[in-house]
Design an enzyme around this catalytic site. Structure first.
Site, PDB file in Angstrom:
ATOM      1  N   HIS A 292      69.774 103.275  21.911  1.00  0.00           N
ATOM      2  CA  HIS A 292      70.255 104.497  22.217  1.00  0.00           C
ATOM      3  C   HIS A 292      71.058 103.825  23.824  1.00  0.00           C
ATOM      4  O   HIS A 292      69.725 104.415  24.630  1.00  0.00           O
ATOM      5  CB  HIS A 292      69.794 105.504  22.532  1.00  0.00           C
ATOM      6  CG  HIS A 292      68.724 106.023  21.443  1.00  0.00           C
ATOM      7  ND1 HIS A 292      69.413 106.709  19.912  1.00  0.00           N
ATOM      8  CD2 HIS A 292      67.966 105.476  20.486  1.00  0.00           C
ATOM      9  CE1 HIS A 292      69.026 107.026  19.403  1.00  0.00           C
ATOM     10  NE2 HIS A 292      67.827 106.292  19.273  1.00  0.00           N
TER      11      HIS A 292
ATOM     12  N   ARG B 128      73.622 106.404  24.913  1.00  0.00           N
ATOM     13  CA  ARG B 128      73.446 107.129  25.881  1.00  0.00           C
ATOM     14  C   ARG B 128      74.521 108.260  26.239  1.00  0.00           C
ATOM     15  O   ARG B 128      74.983 109.417  26.992  1.00  0.00           O
ATOM     16  CB  ARG B 128      72.226 107.963  26.866  1.00  0.00           C
ATOM     17  CG  ARG B 128      71.195 107.773  26.923  1.00  0.00           C
ATOM     18  CD  ARG B 128      70.317 108.556  25.521  1.00  0.00           C
ATOM     19  NE  ARG B 128      68.790 108.353  25.060  1.00  0.00           N
ATOM     20  CZ  ARG B 128      68.480 109.015  24.124  1.00  0.00           C
ATOM     21  NH1 ARG B 128      68.454 109.337  23.360  1.00  0.00           N
ATOM     22  NH2 ARG B 128      67.279 108.923  24.081  1.00  0.00           N
TER      23      ARG B 128
ATOM     24  N   ASP C  81      71.324 109.110  13.712  1.00  0.00           N
ATOM     25  CA  ASP C  81      70.026 108.750  13.891  1.00  0.00           C
ATOM     26  C   ASP C  81      69.755 110.039  14.707  1.00  0.00           C
ATOM     27  O   ASP C  81      70.731 110.392  15.890  1.00  0.00           O
ATOM     28  CB  ASP C  81      69.703 107.482  14.419  1.00  0.00           C
ATOM     29  CG  ASP C  81      68.614 106.922  15.011  1.00  0.00           C
ATOM     30  OD1 ASP C  81      67.737 107.123  14.633  1.00  0.00           O
ATOM     31  OD2 ASP C  81      68.290 106.776  16.086  1.00  0.00           O
TER      32      ASP C  81
ATOM     33  N   HIS D 111      63.785 102.711  12.116  1.00  0.00           N
ATOM     34  CA  HIS D 111      62.516 102.484  12.577  1.00  0.00           C
ATOM     35  C   HIS D 111      61.177 102.283  11.487  1.00  0.00           C
ATOM     36  O   HIS D 111      61.316 103.989  11.652  1.00  0.00           O
ATOM     37  CB  HIS D 111      61.970 103.310  13.457  1.00  0.00           C
ATOM     38  CG  HIS D 111      63.318 104.859  13.259  1.00  0.00           C
ATOM     39  ND1 HIS D 111      62.271 105.516  11.848  1.00  0.00           N
ATOM     40  CD2 HIS D 111      63.822 105.215  14.229  1.00  0.00           C
ATOM     41  CE1 HIS D 111      63.777 106.487  12.150  1.00  0.00           C
ATOM     42  NE2 HIS D 111      64.260 106.369  13.493  1.00  0.00           N
TER      43      HIS D 111
ATOM     44  N   ASP E 141      65.129 100.653  18.627  1.00  0.00           N
ATOM     45  CA  ASP E 141      65.288 101.543  19.317  1.00  0.00           C
ATOM     46  C   ASP E 141      65.033 102.285  20.290  1.00  0.00           C
ATOM     47  O   ASP E 141      64.324 103.305  20.872  1.00  0.00           O
ATOM     48  CB  ASP E 141      64.596 102.544  18.261  1.00  0.00           C
ATOM     49  CG  ASP E 141      64.274 104.127  18.058  1.00  0.00           C
ATOM     50  OD1 ASP E 141      65.496 105.346  18.729  1.00  0.00           O
ATOM     51  OD2 ASP E 141      63.104 104.732  17.304  1.00  0.00           O
TER      52      ASP E 141
ATOM     53  N   HIS F  25      64.778 107.858  29.256  1.00  0.00           N
ATOM     54  CA  HIS F  25      65.087 109.942  29.499  1.00  0.00           C
ATOM     55  C   HIS F  25      64.370 109.127  30.811  1.00  0.00           C
ATOM     56  O   HIS F  25      64.453 108.614  31.390  1.00  0.00           O
ATOM     57  CB  HIS F  25      63.688 110.041  28.591  1.00  0.00           C
ATOM     58  CG  HIS F  25      64.252 110.507  27.052  1.00  0.00           C
ATOM     59  ND1 HIS F  25      64.932 111.553  26.583  1.00  0.00           N
ATOM     60  CD2 HIS F  25      63.487 109.202  26.364  1.00  0.00           C
ATOM     61  CE1 HIS F  25      65.140 111.303  24.903  1.00  0.00           C
ATOM     62  NE2 HIS F  25      64.350 110.147  24.565  1.00  0.00           N
TER      63      HIS F  25
ATOM     64  N   PHE G 144      60.506 112.727  22.785  1.00  0.00           N
ATOM     65  CA  PHE G 144      60.676 111.175  21.961  1.00  0.00           C
ATOM     66  C   PHE G 144      61.276 110.044  22.483  1.00  0.00           C
ATOM     67  O   PHE G 144      62.563 110.547  23.044  1.00  0.00           O
ATOM     68  CB  PHE G 144      61.297 111.834  20.431  1.00  0.00           C
ATOM     69  CG  PHE G 144      60.095 112.198  19.740  1.00  0.00           C
ATOM     70  CD1 PHE G 144      59.045 112.248  19.342  1.00  0.00           C
ATOM     71  CD2 PHE G 144      60.565 113.417  19.581  1.00  0.00           C
ATOM     72  CE1 PHE G 144      58.017 112.861  18.719  1.00  0.00           C
ATOM     73  CE2 PHE G 144      59.428 114.700  18.301  1.00  0.00           C
ATOM     74  CZ  PHE G 144      58.376 114.144  18.730  1.00  0.00           C
TER      75      PHE G 144
END
Length: 399
Positions: A46, A48, A135, A215, A287, A291, A305
């Protein structure tokens, strides 16, 4: 071309070196104990952007990947705008073209807005998306997933699935195991994962689509995949480094231990290890899910998460699986580089990563190139450090 096992095949530049990069040749000449592997390939990250650049950007994420030895990654579609049309996907492709230092292959969404109500414009995105995934969410409707599989099959594209039955979550946020019970947390049952895998495998047999499972975390999921492969189902699967070296007994009251799916029990971890050893699980993907510090600072119950892991994946796995003799180094390179490229059709080209397997260090998130710092491996002492990554013959990271 041989990598990372027989030193005579990859150390030094004399006698017909396999390396065309002068930087790699010079580095190996100066440091003959270093090892070279093919550039790693992570099919689940990710980055973002667009939409959430305060968490990570393609610029920062691709450089973090290069520091971890990766030269190719596949970016998930939980963005703003969601890449559910060619127009929206093009926004991400434009940023990749200008800001990425490695190969970045975006997914197209399965459904419009990842809402599970209407299939996205798969046909328009087919030439630009590596595969299709929602996802972050599982596709809840059987018929919606069936139609998506049929359309993806007609396009020669793969469905990559986050498997999660939302009606079974009940507000949970860590594994429904002993830690949750003893600490008063709401748990996520394993059935929420394996029940949807079971449904999807049935649909894959019906439609014939190429299918990949994100995952994997539960022992029941591993067994379902094993049996499906024995039946000849066109399925592959990934798990993450954290699921292989940790379980819910390692949890702490800190958001850096919160990810989805969660760390499950010891028996689940052992099943995952057995799955990578016997080929049931085909690859390891991080994965990588950054954040902000504020989003990860609300404990297990309130934090978002997701953890970061692309800069620590190889050292974690080398230290805790290869060095103890659980996994061979050759097998680990297959899981990190060769198998994902083969399944996703991602070429290797002039992509190498050079490692010092004698270097020991302590994980300090402040040193990460990723904007995300939340990792369960903070303070771990690991062995193996990336000293150079080369993509398309160009140095994209050097220690």
């Amino acid at each position: 071309m041989q990598y990372g096992m027989n030193k005579k095949q990859y150390i030094g530049c004399s006698g017909g070196s396999v390396f065309s990069s002068p930087a790699v040749c010079d580095l190996l000449s100066e440091n003959p104990s270093y090892v070279v592997f093919p550039g790693f390939c992570d099919v689940h990250v990710h980055f973002r952007e667009p939409g959430f650049s305060y968490k990570e950007t393609i610029f920062s994420g691709s450089r973090a990947a290069a520091r971890g030895g990766y030269t190719a990654v596949c970016t998930m579609p939980n963005l703003n705008p969601v890449p559910d049309s060619l127009e929206n996907l093009q926004k991400q492709l434009s940023i990749i073209e200008t800001d990425a230092c490695i190969h970045v292959y975006p997914y197209g969404a399965i459904t419009v807005g990842q809402k599970g109500q209407e299939i996205a414009d798969l046909e328009a995105m087919a030439d630009s998306a590596i595969a299709f995934s929602d996802d972050g969410k599982g596709v809840q409707s059987d018929e919606m997933m069936r139609q998506a599989m049929l359309r993806a099959k007609a396009l020669g594209k793969m469905i990559v699935a986050h498997c999660e039955v939302e009606s079974l979550l009940h507000g949970g946020y860590i594994h429904d195991g002993e830690y949750a019970k003893s600490h008063g947390h709401k748990g996520i049952c394993s059935e929420s994962e394996y029940a949807q895998i079971q449904r999807d495998l049935r649909l894959v047999e019906e439609t014939g689509v190429a299918y990949h499972i994100c995952h994997v975390s539960a022992k029941e999921s591993v067994e379902l995949i094993r049996k499906a492969k024995a039946r000849g189902v066109n399925v592959t699967a990934e798990t993450g480094p954290h699921y292989l070296v940790m379980d819910d007994s390692d949890l702490q009251e800190d958001g850096r231990f919160k990810m989805n799916p969660p760390l499950r029990g010891k028996e689940d971890r052992e099943a995952l290890l057995a799955g990578i050893l016997d080929g049931t699980i085909d690859m390891i993907a991080t994965d990588h899910a950054p954040h902000s510090a504020e989003e990860k600072g609300r404990g297990l119950s309130g934090s978002s998460f997701g953890i970061v892991g692309i800069e620590t994946a190889f050292p974690v796995l080398y230290t805790h699986l290869v060095k103890p003799g659980i996994l061979s180094l050759e097998k680990l390179i297959d899981l990190l580089a060769n198998n994902p490229r083969r399944r996703f059709g991602i070429p290797l080209g002039e992509d190498y990563t050079v490692w010092d397997l004698n270097k020991t260090f302590t994980v300090d998130p402040a040193e990460f190139l990723s904007m995300g710092k939340a990792t369960p491996f903070t303070g771990w002492e690991l062995t193996g450090e990336c000293v150079m990554t080369v993509c398309d013959g160009k140095v994209v990271y050097k220690r």
